[in-house]
Design an enzyme around this catalytic site. Structure first.
Site, short mmCIF file in Angstrom:
data_model
loop_
_atom_site.label_atom_id
_atom_site.label_comp_id
_atom_site.label_asym_id
_atom_site.label_seq_id
_atom_site.Cartn_x
_atom_site.Cartn_y
_atom_site.Cartn_z
N ASN A 115 47.14 37.19 32.13
CA ASN A 115 46.19 36.30 32.53
C ASN A 115 46.84 34.94 31.98
O ASN A 115 46.88 34.83 30.90
CB ASN A 115 44.71 36.40 32.16
CG ASN A 115 44.13 35.27 32.35
OD1 ASN A 115 44.20 34.21 32.52
ND2 ASN A 115 42.75 35.63 32.94
N GLU B 242 44.51 34.36 37.16
CA GLU B 242 43.90 32.99 36.64
C GLU B 242 45.16 31.94 36.88
O GLU B 242 45.29 31.25 35.99
CB GLU B 242 43.26 32.98 35.39
CG GLU B 242 42.09 32.07 35.28
CD GLU B 242 41.24 31.91 33.96
OE1 GLU B 242 40.79 31.07 33.72
OE2 GLU B 242 41.32 33.04 33.34
N ASP C 291 45.01 32.04 26.43
CA ASP C 291 44.08 32.71 25.58
C ASP C 291 44.30 34.25 25.58
O ASP C 291 43.91 35.02 24.82
CB ASP C 291 42.65 32.39 25.48
CG ASP C 291 42.12 31.96 27.14
OD1 ASP C 291 42.99 32.46 27.89
OD2 ASP C 291 41.13 31.59 27.13
N HIS C 292 45.02 34.67 26.47
CA HIS C 292 45.28 36.22 26.80
C HIS C 292 46.84 36.34 26.43
O HIS C 292 47.88 35.44 26.28
CB HIS C 292 45.18 36.81 28.07
CG HIS C 292 44.08 36.55 28.81
ND1 HIS C 292 43.44 37.78 29.04
CD2 HIS C 292 43.24 35.48 29.14
CE1 HIS C 292 42.03 37.40 29.53
NE2 HIS C 292 41.99 35.89 29.59
N ASP D 29 43.16 41.48 34.52
CA ASP D 29 42.10 41.02 33.67
C ASP D 29 40.73 41.80 34.15
O ASP D 29 40.17 41.16 35.28
CB ASP D 29 41.86 39.52 33.54
CG ASP D 29 40.98 39.24 32.57
OD1 ASP D 29 40.23 39.80 32.05
OD2 ASP D 29 40.63 37.85 32.55
N ASP E 294 42.24 43.25 29.20
CA ASP E 294 43.17 43.40 30.27
C ASP E 294 43.68 44.66 30.13
O ASP E 294 44.16 45.38 29.02
CB ASP E 294 44.41 42.29 29.67
CG ASP E 294 44.04 40.94 29.47
OD1 ASP E 294 44.09 40.23 30.72
OD2 ASP E 294 43.58 40.47 28.69
N ASN F 267 37.88 41.81 32.56
CA ASN F 267 36.69 41.16 32.07
C ASN F 267 35.56 42.26 31.53
O ASN F 267 34.42 42.39 31.76
CB ASN F 267 36.20 40.17 32.95
CG ASN F 267 36.71 38.85 32.82
OD1 ASN F 267 36.82 38.34 31.52
ND2 ASN F 267 37.06 38.06 33.86
#
Length: 258
Positions: free
Chosen positions: A7, A34, A247-248, A147, A218, A149
């Site tokens: 991501n 993303e 941030d991943h 991802d 993930d 989530n």
């Protein structure tokens, strides 16, 4: 064959990080999520210059998924889920690459919960489960990557008591993840690391990365035809520490040849 998911949290804004990681780690196939880029604003040239074929499903400002390959042409088979509850959101891309069917997905976040965004997350997850059942039953070698989530278990989240009201840790969402696994999918990262604390996401706030205060959201799920070909699964944690990074962290698996 090394397959990765990442991501990128904005493919154009993070392009130097993405290109550096591709050059250093040289994954064979990559799923990106993303993108936050319209279809005509994807950095195709920069990626092709590194030797990758690429297809993408863009969306202005939000969402977006892409597939990269340096081990053969990408033969796209599906863009969006069958009966997608909101086709305007670019969240699913599926293609045959080098003898494996790769499904790159970006499952909705779902916050705030309760509310329409959480309801949409559950509907989208159910739609994915319906399609995944068809893929699993086909007998084909299939990878579901991206991802999701969702933190499936308490060991997948730092201080789980702080997440009890969050859509990523909701009982309904965790139950959906395990309904998906019950079709015969293998959680690759957890198979290789059955007892380890291992995270793929670290918030930008509260010094989360330095404190190893992360989440495992993930995932790589392998169809029954690929279960015995899994060799390794790891997180490129160091990438999360780079300047202006997502941030991943990238996650990858290695599959043995047939």
């Amino acid at each position: 064959m090394k397959i990765a998911t990442y991501n990128v949290n904005g493919v154009n804004g993070r392009l130097p990080v993405l290109l550096r990681w591709l050059e250093e780690e040289q994954p064979d196939i990559v799923c990106l999520q993303e993108l936050k880029a319209a279809q005509d604003n994807f950095p195709e040239g920069a990626i092709r210059n590194l030797g990758y074929d690429v297809v993408w499903h863009g969306q202005k400002s939000w969402n977006g998924v892409a597939l990269l390959s340096r081990v053969g042409k990408i033969h796209e088979t599906r863009r969006g889920l069958p009966n997608d509850p909101d086709p305007s959101q670019s969240r699913y891309l599926e293609a045959a690459v080098n003898g494996v069917l790769i499904a790159c997905l970006y499952l909705p976040n779902g916050n705030p919960r309760p509310g329409p965004k959480f309801d949409y997350k559950l509907v989208w997850f159910d739609t994915l489960i319906d399609h995944a059942a068809t893929l699993a039953a086909s007998g084909a070698p299939v990878v579901l990557a991206g991802d999701f989530n969702v933190m499936p278990a308490e060991r997948d989240v730092y201080k789980p008591q702080r997440w009890v009201d969050d859509a990523l840790f909701a009982p309904e969402v965790r139950a959906a993840f395990f309904r998906l696994l019950d079709q015969g999918w293998t959680d690759a990262l957890r198979t290789i690391h059955p007892d380890e604390t291992i995270y793929t996401f670290f918030d930008y706030f509260r010094n989360a990365f330095a404190r190893n205060a992360g989440l495992r959201i993930d995932h790589f799920l392998l169809s029954p035809a690929l279960k015995d070909r899994l060799v390794d699964a790891q997180v490129d944690r160091q990438v999360r520490g780079w300047e202006k990074t997502s941030d991943h962290a990238p996650v990858w698996i290695v599959l043995a040849d047939r």
